[in-house]
Write an enzyme that holds these catalytic residues in place. Structure first.
Site, mmCIF file in Angstrom:
data_model
loop_
_atom_site.group_PDB
_atom_site.id
_atom_site.type_symbol
_atom_site.label_atom_id
_atom_site.label_comp_id
_atom_site.label_asym_id
_atom_site.label_seq_id
_atom_site.Cartn_x
_atom_site.Cartn_y
_atom_site.Cartn_z
ATOM 1 N N ASP A 10 0.862 -1.180 0.000
ATOM 2 C CA ASP A 10 0.000 0.000 0.000
ATOM 3 C C ASP A 10 0.905 1.239 0.000
ATOM 4 O O ASP A 10 2.136 1.140 -0.152
ATOM 5 C CB ASP A 10 -1.014 -0.043 1.155
ATOM 6 C CG ASP A 10 -0.393 0.218 2.529
ATOM 7 O OD1 ASP A 10 0.851 0.375 2.627
ATOM 8 O OD2 ASP A 10 -1.158 0.272 3.509
ATOM 9 N N HIS A 11 0.311 2.412 0.176
ATOM 10 C CA HIS A 11 1.087 3.659 0.112
ATOM 11 C C HIS A 11 2.217 3.686 1.152
ATOM 12 O O HIS A 11 3.266 4.276 0.918
ATOM 13 C CB HIS A 11 0.160 4.869 0.299
ATOM 14 C CG HIS A 11 -0.719 4.740 1.514
ATOM 15 N ND1 HIS A 11 -1.815 3.910 1.535
ATOM 16 C CD2 HIS A 11 -0.650 5.307 2.740
ATOM 17 C CE1 HIS A 11 -2.389 3.981 2.734
ATOM 18 N NE2 HIS A 11 -1.694 4.820 3.481
ATOM 19 N N CYS A 65 2.836 -3.433 4.027
ATOM 20 C CA CYS A 65 2.012 -2.277 4.390
ATOM 21 C C CYS A 65 2.708 -1.603 5.573
ATOM 22 O O CYS A 65 3.868 -1.893 5.850
ATOM 23 C CB CYS A 65 0.564 -2.665 4.677
ATOM 24 S SG CYS A 65 0.283 -3.652 6.156
ATOM 25 N N GLY A 66 2.025 -0.702 6.260
ATOM 26 C CA GLY A 66 2.685 0.032 7.334
ATOM 27 C C GLY A 66 3.199 -0.889 8.428
ATOM 28 O O GLY A 66 4.360 -0.838 8.827
ATOM 29 N N THR A 67 2.321 -1.728 8.930
ATOM 30 C CA THR A 67 2.704 -2.682 9.986
ATOM 31 C C THR A 67 3.019 -4.062 9.436
ATOM 32 O O THR A 67 3.628 -4.873 10.131
ATOM 33 C CB THR A 67 1.548 -2.856 10.985
ATOM 34 O OG1 THR A 67 0.406 -3.325 10.247
ATOM 35 C CG2 THR A 67 1.214 -1.559 11.695
ATOM 36 N N GLY A 68 2.533 -4.357 8.261
ATOM 37 C CA GLY A 68 2.600 -5.721 7.724
ATOM 38 C C GLY A 68 1.428 -6.574 8.175
ATOM 39 O O GLY A 68 1.213 -7.669 7.650
ATOM 40 N N ILE A 69 0.663 -6.066 9.129
ATOM 41 C CA ILE A 69 -0.409 -6.885 9.715
ATOM 42 C C ILE A 69 -1.621 -6.956 8.786
ATOM 43 O O ILE A 69 -2.109 -8.047 8.454
ATOM 44 C CB ILE A 69 -0.836 -6.327 11.097
ATOM 45 C CG1 ILE A 69 0.324 -6.414 12.086
ATOM 46 C CG2 ILE A 69 -2.046 -7.092 11.628
ATOM 47 C CD1 ILE A 69 0.061 -5.695 13.404
ATOM 48 N N GLY A 70 -2.104 -5.798 8.348
ATOM 49 C CA GLY A 70 -3.315 -5.791 7.525
ATOM 50 C C GLY A 70 -3.137 -6.568 6.236
ATOM 51 O O GLY A 70 -4.004 -7.378 5.852
ATOM 52 N N HIS A 98 9.550 -24.560 8.348
ATOM 53 C CA HIS A 98 8.472 -25.273 9.051
ATOM 54 C C HIS A 98 7.097 -25.090 8.416
ATOM 55 O O HIS A 98 6.291 -26.014 8.430
ATOM 56 C CB HIS A 98 8.393 -24.802 10.505
ATOM 57 C CG HIS A 98 9.583 -25.209 11.327
ATOM 58 N ND1 HIS A 98 9.607 -25.144 12.698
ATOM 59 C CD2 HIS A 98 10.807 -25.691 10.957
ATOM 60 C CE1 HIS A 98 10.783 -25.571 13.158
ATOM 61 N NE2 HIS A 98 11.536 -25.892 12.108
ATOM 62 N N ARG A 132 8.299 -33.979 9.245
ATOM 63 C CA ARG A 132 7.196 -33.842 10.211
ATOM 64 C C ARG A 132 6.353 -32.590 9.975
ATOM 65 O O ARG A 132 5.228 -32.490 10.455
ATOM 66 C CB ARG A 132 7.747 -33.858 11.645
ATOM 67 C CG ARG A 132 8.500 -32.596 12.062
ATOM 68 C CD ARG A 132 9.098 -32.715 13.458
ATOM 69 N NE ARG A 132 9.627 -31.461 13.962
ATOM 70 C CZ ARG A 132 10.821 -30.953 13.627
ATOM 71 N NH1 ARG A 132 11.593 -31.597 12.768
ATOM 72 N NH2 ARG A 132 11.230 -29.805 14.156
ATOM 73 N N HIS A 133 6.945 -31.634 9.238
ATOM 74 C CA HIS A 133 6.220 -30.380 8.996
ATOM 75 C C HIS A 133 5.186 -30.520 7.882
ATOM 76 O O HIS A 133 4.237 -29.739 7.818
ATOM 77 C CB HIS A 133 7.201 -29.262 8.641
ATOM 78 C CG HIS A 133 8.233 -29.044 9.691
ATOM 79 N ND1 HIS A 133 7.928 -28.600 10.964
ATOM 80 C CD2 HIS A 133 9.575 -29.254 9.689
ATOM 81 C CE1 HIS A 133 9.039 -28.525 11.684
ATOM 82 N NE2 HIS A 133 10.048 -28.917 10.929
HETATM 83 C C1 RB5 Z 1 -2.350 2.479 6.361
HETATM 84 O O1 RB5 Z 1 -2.418 3.702 6.979
HETATM 85 C C2 RB5 Z 1 -2.115 1.381 7.360
HETATM 86 O O2 RB5 Z 1 -3.282 1.126 8.077
HETATM 87 C C3 RB5 Z 1 -1.635 0.130 6.653
HETATM 88 O O3 RB5 Z 1 -0.457 0.396 5.973
HETATM 89 C C4 RB5 Z 1 -1.322 -1.065 7.524
HETATM 90 O O4 RB5 Z 1 -0.461 -0.754 8.564
HETATM 91 C C5 RB5 Z 1 -2.461 -1.865 7.946
HETATM 92 O O5 RB5 Z 1 -2.351 -2.908 8.612
#
Ligand code: RB5
Length: 144
Positions: A10-11, A65-70, A98, A132-133
């Protein structure tokens, strides 16, 4: 044979995406976005990347993305995708050995460029151990 790697962000991930692309001589399939100033929705890029990997257009994917989480959440909605958010090289090594992870997720606001490139290197050069994996990965692919 040269590895084919799909990459999308993303941005918040544009600068890191460009840094990673400049750091590795693989065949890149760049699915955008390219404009850090225009806000976009990370699920759109995660889904596009997951589809490219699931359809065999790329050997691996890298999603940022910013956190990698989304973006990791978006990728993992796809049944053939095993996306791993890694913040260090040990995680990258172990998720290949693994989990047979096929998508690496990075948080551009969490992990600096140099460490991110080391994580990518470890991810791309580490093989799945099997053994095993293998039945565990099979259970990831088939939850029922
Ligand atoms: C965008 O502002 C931010 O929410 C996205 O990059 C990301 O961190 C979401 O998980």
């Amino acid at each position: 044979m040269k590895l084919k790697v799909a990459i999308a962000c993303d941005h918040g991930g544009v600068a890191l995406k460009n840094y990673i692309k400049d750091s590795f001589k693989v065949k890149w399939i760049d699915l955008g976005t390219d404009n850090a100033k225009k806000s976009v929705d990370y699920p759109d890029y995660g889904h596009a990347l997951a589809e490219a990997v699931a359809e065999g257009e790329a050997d691996f994917g890298i999603a940022i993305c910013g956190t990698g989480i989304g973006i990791s959440m978006a990728c993992n909605r796809h049944s053939q995708i095993r996306a791993a958010l890694c913040t260090n090289t040990t995680m990258a090594k172990l998720t290949r050995e693994h989990n047979d992870a096929n998508v690496l997720c990075l948080g551009a606001r969490i992990t600096g460029d140099v460490l991110a490139a080391e994580i990518v290197q470890e991810f791309l050069e580490t093989d799945f151990e099997g053994g095993r994996h293998a039945p565990r990965v099979e259970k990831l692919n088939n939850p029922n």
